[in-house]
Every structure is written in structure tokens, then in C-alpha cells.
Scaffold this motif. Structure first.
Motif, PDB file in Angstrom:
ATOM      1  N   VAL A   1     -29.004  73.648  52.251  1.00 31.26           N
ATOM      2  CA  VAL A   1     -29.923  73.186  51.211  1.00 31.26           C
ATOM      3  C   VAL A   1     -30.022  71.658  51.226  1.00 31.26           C
TER       4      VAL A   1
ATOM      5  N   LYS B   1     -33.425  69.427  52.065  1.00 32.92           N
ATOM      6  CA  LYS B   1     -33.956  68.399  51.163  1.00 32.92           C
ATOM      7  C   LYS B   1     -34.136  67.074  51.900  1.00 32.92           C
TER       8      LYS B   1
ATOM      9  N   GLU C   1     -36.469  70.607  44.391  1.00 35.35           N
ATOM     10  CA  GLU C   1     -35.225  71.162  44.917  1.00 35.35           C
ATOM     11  C   GLU C   1     -35.560  72.325  45.849  1.00 35.35           C
TER      12      GLU C   1
ATOM     13  N   ASP D   1     -35.191  75.406  46.387  1.00 39.67           N
ATOM     14  CA  ASP D   1     -34.621  76.486  45.579  1.00 39.67           C
ATOM     15  C   ASP D   1     -35.118  77.867  45.982  1.00 39.67           C
TER      16      ASP D   1
ATOM     17  N   TYR E   1     -40.264  77.185  47.946  1.00 38.32           N
ATOM     18  CA  TYR E   1     -40.045  75.892  48.592  1.00 38.32           C
ATOM     19  C   TYR E   1     -40.234  76.039  50.103  1.00 38.32           C
TER      20      TYR E   1
END
Length: 163
Positions: free
Chosen positions: A43, A47, A103, A105, A109
Motif C-alpha cells: 500500500v 501511494k 489513500e 484503499d 483506487y
């Protein structure tokens, strides 16, 4: 003191690229970032990659819209390629805005990044197969255009780094 001067050639060589070489290098760099995104499960890494992708695409679009597109439009008396590319940029910017600061998430995304990647691939294909060859065969000074674009890109990236 002469050694200090030898630290600047990488920048000088970037500035020396013609406009199309600069844009193609951007296209390749972003493509590699999308490939890296597809491979990662982290994750945090997602990002970071999306932030890099968004910055790269935003800066790339800005130098195209400010410098390259107006020059191509004028040189080719174009009424189709540049307006279409500008509209495609608007779609890209919308997805970038949705991803900016979001984010990673889950599926929405990832789906936005996937669609952004597909839009970019389509846009790149059209530029490289239609616009770039026509621009290359025009009277445009690609070296001068490339130098202006590289300078503007450096300014924008410096600004992004301080934002």
C-alpha cells in the motif's frame, strides 16, 4: 573547481534533447511507473508510485499545453490533433485530481490507476503515431522547442518539490 563543472552535464544533456525525444522519454518513464504499480502489493509503495505518476503526468501535460501544443498547432495549422489531445488531457487531469492525496484503499483506487494507465497509453499512441511524425516533418525547431520545454519542466518539478 573544474570538477564542480563536471556535475552539470546530465542537466545539459537533458536540455539538449529535442522536443519529441523529451516527450517520448517522459512517456517511457510513466509507463515504467505504471508497470511497477501493477506489480506491487504494498500500500505504501502504491501511494508513492501514484504520487510520482501524478506529478510526472501533470508536469508533462503542462509543458505540452504551454509550449509544444501551441507550436504544433501553429506549424501544422492543426484543428484536430491538438484539440483532441487537449480534451484527453482534461480526462487525465480529472483522474489525477481524484487520486491526488487519496489513500490506496482497495479496488476503486486500483481501478482509477488502471483507467489512468489505459488513457495514458491511448494518448501516447496517438501522439507518437500521428502528432509527432507530423510535427517532426514541419518547420518547427525541435531542439529549441525541447530546450524551452526542458527548462519549464525543471522549473515545474522544482516547484512541485517545494509544494
Amino acid at each position: 573547481m573544474t570538477t564542480a563543472k563536471h556535475t552539470t552535464p546530465p542537466k545539459a544533456s537533458t536540455v539538449a534533447k529535442d522536443a519529441i525525444a523529451l516527450l517520448k522519454a517522459d512517456h517511457e518513464a510513466v509507463s515504467e511507473l505504471f508497470t511497477e504499480f501493477e506489480k506491487t502489493r504494498s500500500v505504501a509503495k502504491k501511494k508513492t508510485l501514484v504520487a510520482e505518476i501524478c506529478t510526472a503526468l501533470s508536469v508533462h501535460a503542462q509543458i505540452e499545453e504551454e509550449i509544444f501544443y501551441p507550436a504544433v498547432k501553429a506549424a501544422l495549422k492543426d484543428k484536430l490533433l491538438v484539440p483532441e489531445a487537449t480534451i484527453e488531457h482534461a480526462s487525465l487531469k480529472e483522474l489525477i485530481a481524484q487520486l491526488d492525496g487519496a489513500e490506496p484503499d482497495g479496488e476503486m483506487y486500483d481501478a482509477k490507476v488502471k483507467v489512468l494507465s489505459e488513457y495514458v497509453k491511448h494518448h501516447v499512441k496517438e501522439e507518437q503515431s500521428e502528432m509527432f511524425p507530423k510535427a517532426k516533418s514541419s518547420s518547427l525547431d525541435m531542439a529549441e522547442l525541447g530546450a524551452r520545454m526542458a527548462e519549464r519542466k525543471a522549473d515545474l518539478l522544482t516547484h512541485e518539490a517545494h509544494a
